[in-house]
Design a protein around this motif. Structure first.
Motif, short mmCIF file in Angstrom:
data_model
loop_
_atom_site.label_atom_id
_atom_site.label_comp_id
_atom_site.label_asym_id
_atom_site.label_seq_id
_atom_site.Cartn_x
_atom_site.Cartn_y
_atom_site.Cartn_z
N ASP A 161 -9.59 0.58 -3.13
CA ASP A 161 -9.14 -0.72 -2.64
C ASP A 161 -9.54 -1.84 -3.60
O ASP A 161 -8.76 -2.76 -3.87
CB ASP A 161 -9.70 -1.00 -1.24
N ARG B 112 0.79 -1.02 1.39
CA ARG B 112 -0.44 -1.30 0.63
C ARG B 112 -0.22 -2.47 -0.32
O ARG B 112 -1.10 -3.32 -0.50
CB ARG B 112 -0.88 -0.05 -0.15
N TRP C 112 -7.39 -1.63 -6.64
CA TRP C 112 -6.06 -2.14 -6.32
C TRP C 112 -6.03 -3.66 -6.41
O TRP C 112 -5.10 -4.25 -6.98
CB TRP C 112 -5.66 -1.67 -4.92
N SER C 113 -7.03 -4.29 -5.85
CA SER C 113 -7.09 -5.76 -5.87
C SER C 113 -7.14 -6.27 -7.31
O SER C 113 -6.46 -7.25 -7.64
CB SER C 113 -8.33 -6.24 -5.10
N SER D 116 -13.05 3.01 -0.80
CA SER D 116 -13.32 1.58 -0.96
C SER D 116 -13.18 1.18 -2.42
O SER D 116 -12.67 0.09 -2.74
CB SER D 116 -14.72 1.25 -0.45
N ASP E 246 -8.68 2.81 5.49
CA ASP E 246 -8.22 3.05 6.85
C ASP E 246 -8.55 4.48 7.26
O ASP E 246 -8.60 5.39 6.43
CB ASP E 246 -6.72 2.80 6.97
N LYS F 282 -4.94 -0.08 4.00
CA LYS F 282 -5.93 0.09 2.94
C LYS F 282 -6.32 1.56 2.81
O LYS F 282 -6.11 2.36 3.72
CB LYS F 282 -7.18 -0.75 3.23
N GLY G 240 -0.52 -5.47 1.61
CA GLY G 240 -1.87 -5.72 2.09
C GLY G 240 -2.09 -5.44 3.56
O GLY G 240 -3.11 -5.84 4.13
#
Length: 431
Positions: free
Chosen positions: A423, A221, A426-427, A420, A230, A227, A224
């Motif tokens: 994710d 993760r 996380w970004s 989502s 997934d 995710k 990258g």
């Protein structure tokens, strides 16, 4: 437990370690490190108080370590809240960063060069899993203990009443819940008002189903290549939503505090309780033979242990006498009397080499010895997502987002949408 205590710093409740810990910390002013009048070193030490780790515990443990580190005098700095990391950073910003820090999250300091790693040979010589909480190959808190997060604790009398046995597979687990509910027994206690407690089923499902099949998932993760959206992660997270939709948690679970969840389960108001192994310290002695334990069930019945290796204290790289600070930390970390308090009070599993439980002089429940067997046995051990202090630690404040997703799944069937959000978080955290 003496570990990173991810939820402990973010909730007023986790008794662990590890961890984990219903922290009722007292406030104390920090004092800077330096030389004592006798020519030795005076060190500041960030600690905290809990029902198990009392002021008397710290006084005695510090005195024993001082005796093994001649010339060292220690002054406590007692964290005023559960969030020891925030307090440590406040002290750092004001030029009062402690020389020694108990149960912090090392990854929040290593990038800034604020901590000094322990000697690899010393770590290898003294601990069962020397690299259990290593960050990029370096160990910043001695891996003195461990916890399983979560286990599923169960009331043997209620299981017998419903005619069910501890499950090993997910299908069996669902059937046990259904049978208990049909018998008029609340299947599971949760304590969902405290975010970390609400996330226990989500932690168990993703740790067992995703990391159990791919232990490198968290590192991937970071790279990258995988995710949260997934299919395998969404399927695992969907298991928690299934438990909610089928009504297997107590009524109003999101309004039940962690503290009340312990009281409720101990009072026999629910048959099962997914919680970190620190709950072992909260089992009343008159119920030791009543409470059993099993690992979070997997689809195929394989044993996957969501594991977190804890530790004692970090040493500041800015300490005026790093050598003296390290000597004190090493002496304190190897003191079996310190682990005794954690074993009996917080359900921490000791990880010192060449010692058995008998060497600590502890008295523990059958549930402790039964679950400790998962630590010592050959099985699939994976990082408990959101709880480890090593390279698998979640970035930034993603733990809070993970817990929030679990709470959201009580009211939303959009599992992929919640993943989502993780994710996206996380970004943001890794920019």
């Amino acid at each position: 437990m003496f570990r990173r205590s991810a939820a402990v710093r973010r909730s007023a409740a986790a008794l662990g370690a590890a961890g984990l810990l219903l922290l009722a910390a007292c406030s104390n002013s920090a004092s800077s490190g330096g030389s004592s009048a006798g020519g030795g070193s005076t060190l500041t030490y960030l600690t905290f108080n809990t029902p198990s780790l009392t002021p008397a515990f710290w006084k005695d443990s510090i005195a024993r370590a001082e005796a093994k580190a001649p010339g060292v005098t220690v002054k406590q700095v007692v964290a005023p809240s559960t969030d020891r990391d925030s307090y440590a950073k406040q002290l750092q910003a004001s030029g009062q960063f402690p020389d020694l820090l108990q149960s912090i999250t090392p990854s929040q300091y290593t990038e800034a060069g604020l901590l000094t790693p322990y000697d690899r040979a010393w770590i290898d010589a003294n601990f069962l899993l020397p690299q259990g909480n290593a960050i990029k190959g370096k160990v910043y808190i001695p891996p003195t203990n461990s916890q399983i997060i979560p286990l599923v604790f169960y009331n043997k009398a209620l299981f017998k009443q419903a005619g069910v046995q501890p499950p090993t597979t997910w299908a069996q687990f669902l059937q046990v819940n259904a049978t208990l509910k049909a018998a008029g027994i609340t299947p599971m206690e949760l304590g969902g008002n405290d975010p970390f407690a609400a996330a226990m089923p989500l932690t168990g499902a993703i740790s067992a189903d995703v990391l159990g099949k791919n232990p490198k998932w968290l590192q991937q993760r970071y790279a990258g290549t995988v995710k949260f959206t997934d299919a395998d992660v969404v399927a695992a997270a969907g298991k928690m939503r299934t438990l909610v939709e089928k009504g297997y948690f107590e009524q109003g679970a999101l309004n039940v505090s962690y503290a009340d969840s312990i009281k409720n389960f101990n009072a026999g108001k629910a048959a099962m309780y997914p919680m970190g192994s620190w709950y072992l310290g909260s089992i009343p002695k008159d119920q030791w033979d009543t409470i059993g334990v099993f690992p979070w069930p997997t689809d195929d019945g394989s044993v996957v242990v969501p594991f977190a290796v804890g530790g004692s204290m970090a040493v500041s790289s800015k300490a005026k006498d790093v050598k003296a600070a390290t000597a004190f930390a090493q002496a304190w970390s190897l003191d079996p009397d310190n682990l005794k308090a954690l074993i009996e009070g917080d359900g921490a599993y000791p990880m010192l080499k060449n010692k058995t439980l008998a060497d600590y002089g502890v008295t523990v429940s059958p549930a402790f010895t039964g679950s400790y067997a998962y630590v010592t046995a050959a099985n699939t051990k994976v990082s408990s997502i959101g709880w480890t202090t090593n390279d698998d630690a979640l970035p930034g404040s993603l733990n809070n987002d993970f817990y929030a997703a679990a709470q959201a799944l009580f009211n939303s069937s959009d599992v992929k949408g919640q993943m989502s959000k993780l994710d996206k978080a996380w970004s943001t955290a890794t920019k």
